[in-house]
Scaffold this motif. Structure first.
Motif, short mmCIF file in Angstrom:
data_model
loop_
_atom_site.label_atom_id
_atom_site.label_comp_id
_atom_site.label_asym_id
_atom_site.label_seq_id
_atom_site.Cartn_x
_atom_site.Cartn_y
_atom_site.Cartn_z
N SER A 257 0.83 -1.21 0.00
CA SER A 257 0.00 0.00 0.00
C SER A 257 0.86 1.25 0.00
O SER A 257 0.51 2.27 -0.63
N THR A 258 2.01 1.21 0.69
CA THR A 258 2.92 2.36 0.66
C THR A 258 3.49 2.55 -0.74
O THR A 258 3.56 3.68 -1.25
N ARG A 259 3.90 1.46 -1.34
CA ARG A 259 4.45 1.54 -2.69
C ARG A 259 3.42 2.10 -3.67
O ARG A 259 3.74 2.99 -4.48
N LEU A 260 2.18 1.62 -3.60
CA LEU A 260 1.14 2.08 -4.52
C LEU A 260 0.81 3.54 -4.27
O LEU A 260 0.65 4.33 -5.22
N ALA A 261 0.69 3.94 -2.99
CA ALA A 261 0.40 5.34 -2.68
C ALA A 261 1.50 6.24 -3.20
O ALA A 261 1.24 7.34 -3.72
N ALA A 262 2.76 5.81 -3.06
CA ALA A 262 3.88 6.61 -3.56
C ALA A 262 3.83 6.75 -5.07
O ALA A 262 4.08 7.83 -5.62
N GLU A 263 3.50 5.65 -5.76
CA GLU A 263 3.39 5.72 -7.22
C GLU A 263 2.29 6.68 -7.64
O GLU A 263 2.49 7.52 -8.53
#
Length: 364
Positions: A257-263
């Motif tokens: 979820s952190t990776r997706l939010a950052a993207e």
């Protein structure tokens, strides 16, 4: 798209116990600080949004007491989230983007000292299968940390107990320059490893301090932001995602979820020079850094300053620590210490919910 920026940030001095003041008395000086910084009165703010938790106060609708202190008469446009203030900032940001407001006041506060925070936080767990077992927040973080240390790629990623101690030492040494921090200074990692376990594999230095505190920011749109602040911290993107509620269906060593939010926030479109990560436990910083490519030769690149404020290991007031990460990143841009910064906030057990924002300052 309409531009919006953080134009002021303020926070209290975070303390283990603030029994001599109420939530409102703790909050009001911070609100006055940010409003004075931009020369506005409360009545000149178009939208107000707050973040707090009734569970900490032990009474329903406790946020209305703080709202009385802010000033709800004449009637104001107001909202509240039962979450960290970073999510209140997200709501206010959307109001500015849609043109429903030119200015917004966002604040958050939490007093953990009146109760047992580790027990209080069990109430956010799955009410059918997990919450009845009363697993406390530190024990759950220890499960996550042990999973990280036992992972097949732990050696390649550098995840070991010394790496955890190094995070603690770096963070709390950096906090010596933060006048608001609750915990500052640290022995070297080698000395920290001699300390006893709190909940294995976590030692006390691997865990955040429990304390009371408040924070506030002022947001403004377009030319209003330029008028109120010499160098606004423009929010170029912001997104938040959540993991599955059940801990048993998640890989606790990762944070997709952190990776997706950052993207979605545009974090990987250009390098950042500063990152404020809301990692209450040292093991969680390692997980976040891997997802964001911080210090691993990936994604955002090398040489990024991580938590120069000390982060949540130096002060972690519940419901305000995530907002503080955005505020610290914005303040660095305000004073010219950063040009492009990433800010992260989390809520829930084991990095369950994650918000990422990308901030930029105008070229000096």
């Amino acid at each position: 798209m309409r531009e919006a920026a953080i134009v002021a940030f303020g926070q209290s001095d975070h303390r283990r116990d603030s029994a001599e003041v109420s939530e409102v008395e703790m909050l009001m000086p911070v609100l006055h600080e940010v409003l004075d910084a931009v020369g506005l009165r409360a009545g000149e703010i178009d939208f107000t949004c707050s973040g707090s938790s009734d569970y900490l106060a032990g009474r329903a609708f406790s946020f209305t007491m703080a709202l009385d202190g802010v000033g709800a008469w004449p009637p104001i446009s107001e909202s509240h989230v039962e979450m960290d203030g970073a999510w209140a900032l997200y709501e206010a940001w959307t109001r500015l983007l849609t043109g429903e407001a030119e200015t917004a006041l966002v604040y958050a506060y939490g007093k953990s000292s009146p109760g047992d925070l580790r027990e209080v936080l069990t109430r956010q767990l799955d009410p059918y299968y997990v919450a009845p077992l009363w697993p406390d927040s530190v024990s759950l973080a220890a499960l996550q940390a042990q999973a990280l240390l036992d992972a097949e790629d732990a050696e390649d990623s550098g995840a070991d107990e010394r790496a955890l101690a190094a995070v603690a030492a770096r963070s709390r040494t950096a906090a010596e320059d933060n006048p608001h921090a609750q915990v500052t200074g640290s022995p070297p990692p080698e000395a920290l490893l001699n300390e006893p376990y709190l909940v294995r594999p976590l030692r006390r230095h691997d865990c955040p301090p429990v304390g009371d505190g408040a924070a506030a920011v002022v947001l403004a749109a377009g030319d209003t932001a330029r008028r109120l602040c010499r160098r606004p911290a423009w929010i170029r993107g912001m997104d938040h995602r959540t993991e599955a509620h059940s801990l048993g269906v998640r890989d606790l060593t990762r944070s997709p979820s952190t990776r997706l939010a950052a993207e979605r926030a545009g974090a990987f479109e250009a390098p950042v020079d500063l990152a404020e990560l809301h990692a209450p436990f040292t093991s969680q910083e390692l997980i976040l850094r891997r997802e964001l490519g911080l210090g691993l030769g990936l994604g955002l690149g090398e040489g990024v300053r991580v938590n120069p404020s000390g982060g949540a290991l130096a002060a972690n007031p519940m419901m305000a620590a995530g907002l503080i990460r955005l505020g610290e990143a914005a303040a660095a841009i305000h004073r010219g210490a950063a040009d492009r910064a990433l800010a992260h906030a989390t809520s829930g057990p084991c990095l369950q919910q994650n918000l990422v924002a990308v901030l930029e300052g105008d070229v000096l």
